[in-house]
Design a protein around this motif. Structure first.
Motif, PDB file in Angstrom:
ATOM      1  N   PRO A   1      11.938   7.127   3.253  1.00  0.00           N
ATOM      2  CA  PRO A   1      12.903   6.297   2.525  1.00  0.00           C
ATOM      3  C   PRO A   1      12.893   4.825   2.943  1.00  0.00           C
ATOM      4  CG  PRO A   1      13.901   8.378   3.159  1.00  0.00           C
ATOM      5  CD  PRO A   1      12.571   8.314   3.854  1.00  0.00           C
ATOM      6  N   GLU A   2      12.336   4.522   4.117  1.00  0.00           N
ATOM      7  CA  GLU A   2      12.257   3.128   4.550  1.00  0.00           C
ATOM      8  C   GLU A   2      11.287   2.343   3.673  1.00  0.00           C
ATOM      9  OE1 GLU A   2      11.425   0.468   8.589  1.00  0.00           O
ATOM     10  OE2 GLU A   2      11.191   2.645   8.627  1.00  0.00           O
ATOM     11  N   PHE A   3      10.261   3.020   3.161  1.00  0.00           N
ATOM     12  CA  PHE A   3       9.310   2.409   2.237  1.00  0.00           C
ATOM     13  C   PHE A   3       9.498   3.070   0.878  1.00  0.00           C
ATOM     14  CE2 PHE A   3       7.409   1.913   6.444  1.00  0.00           C
ATOM     15  CZ  PHE A   3       7.066   0.557   6.439  1.00  0.00           C
ATOM     16  N   ASN A   4      10.522   2.620   0.168  1.00  0.00           N
ATOM     17  CA  ASN A   4      10.942   3.313  -1.047  1.00  0.00           C
ATOM     18  C   ASN A   4      10.469   2.657  -2.338  1.00  0.00           C
ATOM     19  OD1 ASN A   4      12.522   1.068  -0.924  1.00  0.00           O
ATOM     20  ND2 ASN A   4      14.491   2.139  -1.078  1.00  0.00           N
ATOM     21  N   ASN A   5       9.624   1.629  -2.235  1.00  0.00           N
ATOM     22  CA  ASN A   5       9.110   1.025  -3.464  1.00  0.00           C
ATOM     23  C   ASN A   5       8.282   2.052  -4.233  1.00  0.00           C
ATOM     24  OD1 ASN A   5      10.107  -1.657  -3.032  1.00  0.00           O
ATOM     25  ND2 ASN A   5       8.547  -1.908  -1.465  1.00  0.00           N
ATOM     26  N   PRO A   6       8.555   2.227  -5.529  1.00  0.00           N
ATOM     27  CA  PRO A   6       7.884   3.295  -6.286  1.00  0.00           C
ATOM     28  C   PRO A   6       6.566   2.878  -6.915  1.00  0.00           C
ATOM     29  CG  PRO A   6       9.577   2.282  -7.618  1.00  0.00           C
ATOM     30  CD  PRO A   6       9.620   1.566  -6.302  1.00  0.00           C
ATOM     31  N   SER A   7       6.187   1.586  -6.792  1.00  0.00           N
ATOM     32  CA  SER A   7       5.014   0.989  -7.433  1.00  0.00           C
ATOM     33  C   SER A   7       5.241   0.847  -8.934  1.00  0.00           C
ATOM     34  CB  SER A   7       3.732   1.774  -7.179  1.00  0.00           C
ATOM     35  OG  SER A   7       2.653   1.191  -7.920  1.00  0.00           O
ATOM     36  N   GLY A   8       5.405  -0.402  -9.365  1.00  0.00           N
ATOM     37  CA  GLY A   8       5.546  -0.659 -10.788  1.00  0.00           C
ATOM     38  C   GLY A   8       4.329  -0.233 -11.569  1.00  0.00           C
ATOM     39  N   LEU A   9       3.182  -0.175 -10.910  1.00  0.00           N
ATOM     40  CA  LEU A   9       1.957   0.255 -11.565  1.00  0.00           C
ATOM     41  C   LEU A   9       2.052   1.705 -12.019  1.00  0.00           C
ATOM     42  CD1 LEU A   9      -1.003  -0.848 -12.078  1.00  0.00           C
ATOM     43  CD2 LEU A   9      -1.642   0.468 -10.039  1.00  0.00           C
ATOM     44  N   LEU A  10       2.738   2.529 -11.216  1.00  0.00           N
ATOM     45  CA  LEU A  10       2.782   3.962 -11.470  1.00  0.00           C
ATOM     46  C   LEU A  10       4.123   4.444 -12.032  1.00  0.00           C
ATOM     47  CD1 LEU A  10       0.943   5.077  -8.201  1.00  0.00           C
ATOM     48  CD2 LEU A  10      -0.040   4.598 -10.448  1.00  0.00           C
ATOM     49  N   GLN A  11       5.144   3.600 -12.008  1.00  0.00           N
ATOM     50  CA  GLN A  11       6.447   3.991 -12.552  1.00  0.00           C
ATOM     51  C   GLN A  11       6.389   4.476 -14.000  1.00  0.00           C
ATOM     52  OE1 GLN A  11       8.768   0.449 -10.857  1.00  0.00           O
ATOM     53  NE2 GLN A  11      10.399   1.908 -11.290  1.00  0.00           N
ATOM     54  N   PRO A  12       5.588   3.850 -14.869  1.00  0.00           N
ATOM     55  CA  PRO A  12       5.552   4.326 -16.268  1.00  0.00           C
ATOM     56  C   PRO A  12       5.142   5.782 -16.415  1.00  0.00           C
ATOM     57  CG  PRO A  12       4.630   2.120 -16.141  1.00  0.00           C
ATOM     58  CD  PRO A  12       4.849   2.578 -14.726  1.00  0.00           C
ATOM     59  N   VAL A  16       0.832  -1.216   0.000  1.00  0.00           N
ATOM     60  CA  VAL A  16       0.000   0.000   0.000  1.00  0.00           C
ATOM     61  C   VAL A  16       0.862   1.259   0.000  1.00  0.00           C
ATOM     62  CG1 VAL A  16      -1.940  -1.173   1.089  1.00  0.00           C
ATOM     63  CG2 VAL A  16      -0.274   0.005   2.527  1.00  0.00           C
ATOM     64  N   THR A  17       2.018   1.224   0.679  1.00  0.00           N
ATOM     65  CA  THR A  17       2.886   2.403   0.658  1.00  0.00           C
ATOM     66  C   THR A  17       3.549   2.591  -0.700  1.00  0.00           C
ATOM     67  OG1 THR A  17       4.762   1.147   1.555  1.00  0.00           O
ATOM     68  CG2 THR A  17       3.354   2.315   3.139  1.00  0.00           C
ATOM     69  N   ALA A  18       3.716   1.501  -1.455  1.00  0.00           N
ATOM     70  CA  ALA A  18       4.254   1.637  -2.810  1.00  0.00           C
ATOM     71  C   ALA A  18       3.288   2.438  -3.681  1.00  0.00           C
ATOM     72  CB  ALA A  18       4.507   0.266  -3.425  1.00  0.00           C
ATOM     73  N   ILE A  19       1.999   2.124  -3.572  1.00  0.00           N
ATOM     74  CA  ILE A  19       1.001   2.894  -4.314  1.00  0.00           C
ATOM     75  C   ILE A  19       0.986   4.339  -3.825  1.00  0.00           C
ATOM     76  CG2 ILE A  19      -1.442   3.092  -4.876  1.00  0.00           C
ATOM     77  CD1 ILE A  19      -0.164   0.640  -6.088  1.00  0.00           C
ATOM     78  N   ASN A  20       1.110   4.516  -2.524  1.00  0.00           N
ATOM     79  CA  ASN A  20       1.115   5.862  -1.950  1.00  0.00           C
ATOM     80  C   ASN A  20       2.338   6.660  -2.413  1.00  0.00           C
ATOM     81  OD1 ASN A  20      -0.184   7.740   0.004  1.00  0.00           O
ATOM     82  ND2 ASN A  20       1.769   7.529   1.083  1.00  0.00           N
ATOM     83  N   THR A  21       3.502   6.001  -2.444  1.00  0.00           N
ATOM     84  CA  THR A  21       4.729   6.667  -2.891  1.00  0.00           C
ATOM     85  C   THR A  21       4.672   6.993  -4.374  1.00  0.00           C
ATOM     86  OG1 THR A  21       6.039   5.533  -1.188  1.00  0.00           O
ATOM     87  CG2 THR A  21       7.238   6.453  -3.056  1.00  0.00           C
TER      88      THR A  21
END
Length: 443
Positions: A340-351, A279-284
């Motif tokens: 920065p501890e939850f730094n996943n950027p979400s592959g869904l939103l990276q594009p 969920v934090t990846a989507i948030n980030t």
């Protein structure tokens, strides 16, 4: 040599719902997006120490890529309904035994070389048995001592990623030849992968082993019309097992050193943190496009990570070519506005960072179409689909966190699978007249 002739029926239909990537992705993203949206802002601050950036006006930008991926996948599945099945993969497994064994041994050797380099680097940097024992005994922060004693050597330690095609090819081969040596080889790679996942904090590595192995095993049993009890609920069992494994790794990584004084129970900590990574990846990812906007870059950065991390490519290559570094802007945004501890950027939103709004949606239609196409080839027994789809499904499952397909760790995998497919089919066409060293036409 005795073959398992039951494997000849391997072109039977596959009736396992969770092997369909479109269905699995739709369920996964529905669950994650509902959680990311409805978790209150206070929980984001309390559990993850970050502001909630997802709201009723921007959640649509997380929904649209899901819709586009599913649309592309459905188009591919419908277009491929008339595809004819192929026997090539099974024929080579049965008739070109030494050819397959050569590839298995080669991939195993590459994998062992990669792990040997890892171990030598650790020894050079001061790794000791006492440090390892300190981790096992639960000494706070000890696991970071192991992590710090390791430096990644681009292009060399990446040899460990050859374990992925090794697992896939060996998994298939065991349905044709039950020699115990290959089971022991798989066990050795699994043990090293477990150690890598727990002590080097590379938990994705265990998924890269388990998911392809499961896809190969269950799909082959389905093709052979063997009954698989409770197969429909295996994703739930797998999720529970994954959370359990995650708990073991987090116990050494962060529970003992910090969170033991923060959460009322270990289990509450594990469940909260596990789902927090998604969920934090989507948030980030939402933070990035809200703060940085939508820009079509001159060349993709996030979704073509393997290009910029290829061995020999300098760290400032993108900036040298285009005058700016997209990742630096992203890192600065994370450091100043995120956690920065939850730094996943979400592959869904990276594009969105690479192609802008319209380009990203087109991109997801293409990715969904290729995923559906690959699944069609997998179902029909075509070699490239049989070999690539088991690891491609890992990338589909990882989309909520980051774009696995563009990563450096996936690059050697698909290259070796493509090479294997091309050589295999050339070998098959020349079945009676062409010889690869160590390969006999009549085997």
């Amino acid at each position: 040599m005795k073959h398992n002739r039951e494997a000849k029926v391997g072109n039977g239909s596959i009736r396992i719902w969770w092997l369909n990537p479109i269905v699995t992705f739709a369920l996964l993203m529905t669950f994650i997006l509902i959680g990311a949206y409805y978790i209150p802002s206070s929980s984001y601050l309390s559990f993850y120490r970050v502001n909630k950036f997802i709201n009723e006006t921007n959640i649509i930008y997380s929904i649209l890529p899901v819709v586009c991926f599913i649309l592309g996948g459905v188009i591919a599945l419908l277009a491929g309904r008339g595809m004819k099945p192929s026997n090539a993969f099974g024929e080579v497994m049965e008739k070109k035994d030494s050819f397959i064994k050569m590839w298995i041994l080669l991939l195993f050797a590459f994998t062992m070389f990669g792990y040997a380099v890892w171990f030598l680097i650790m020894l050079r940097n001061g790794f000791s048995l006492n440090l390892f024992i300190s981790v096992l005994s639960g000494e706070p922060g000890a696991i970071y001592g192991i992590k710090e004693s390791f430096d990644n050597v681009a292009g060399v330690t990446s040899f460990t990623n050859f374990s992925i095609p090794f697992v896939i090819l060996t998994g298939y081969y065991l349905f044709y030849n039950k020699k115990k040596i290959y089971i022991w080889m798989l066990a050795a790679v699994f043990l090293l992968t477990m150690m890598r996942s727990i002590f080097f904090l590379e938990r994705l590595a265990i998924l890269e082993f388990i998911v392809p192995a499961a896809v190969v095993y269950f799909s082959m049993r389905s093709r052979m019309n063997r009954k698989i009890p409770f197969v429909g609920v295996y994703p739930i069992i797998g999720l529970v097992a994954l959370i359990g494994f995650f708990g073991v790794s987090e116990y050494y990584r962060s529970w003992l050193s910090y969170y033991v004084n923060y959460y009322p129970s270990f289990w509450e900590f594990i469940v909260t943190r596990f789902f927090g990574y998604y969920v934090t990846a989507i948030n980030t990812g939402t933070l990035y496009f809200e703060h940085l906007g939508f820009h079509w870059l001159p060349f993709p950065s996030s979704t073509a990570e393997f290009v910029w991390k290829f061995p020999g490519v300098p760290n400032d290559a993108y900036e040298s070519l285009y005058g700016f570094e997209p990742q630096a802007l992203i890192n600065n945004t994370l450091a100043t506005m995120g956690n920065p501890e939850f730094n996943n950027p979400s592959g869904l939103l990276q594009p969105y960072n690479d192609y802008g709004l319209t380009g990203a949606l087109i991109f997801w239609v293409i990715v969904g179409f290729f995923t559906g196409l690959l699944y069609n080839h997998f179902k029909k027994g075509h070699t490239f689909g049989m070999m690539l789809y088991p690891i491609w499904l890992v990338g589909v499952l990882e989309i909520p966190r980051y774009f696995y397909f563009g990563s450096g760790r996936f690059f050697p995998c698909w290259v070796i699978i493509l090479a294997f497919t091309l050589i295999l089919h050339y070998n098959r066409k020349k079945l009676t007249s062409w010889r690869l060293k160590g390969v006999g036409a009549g085997e």
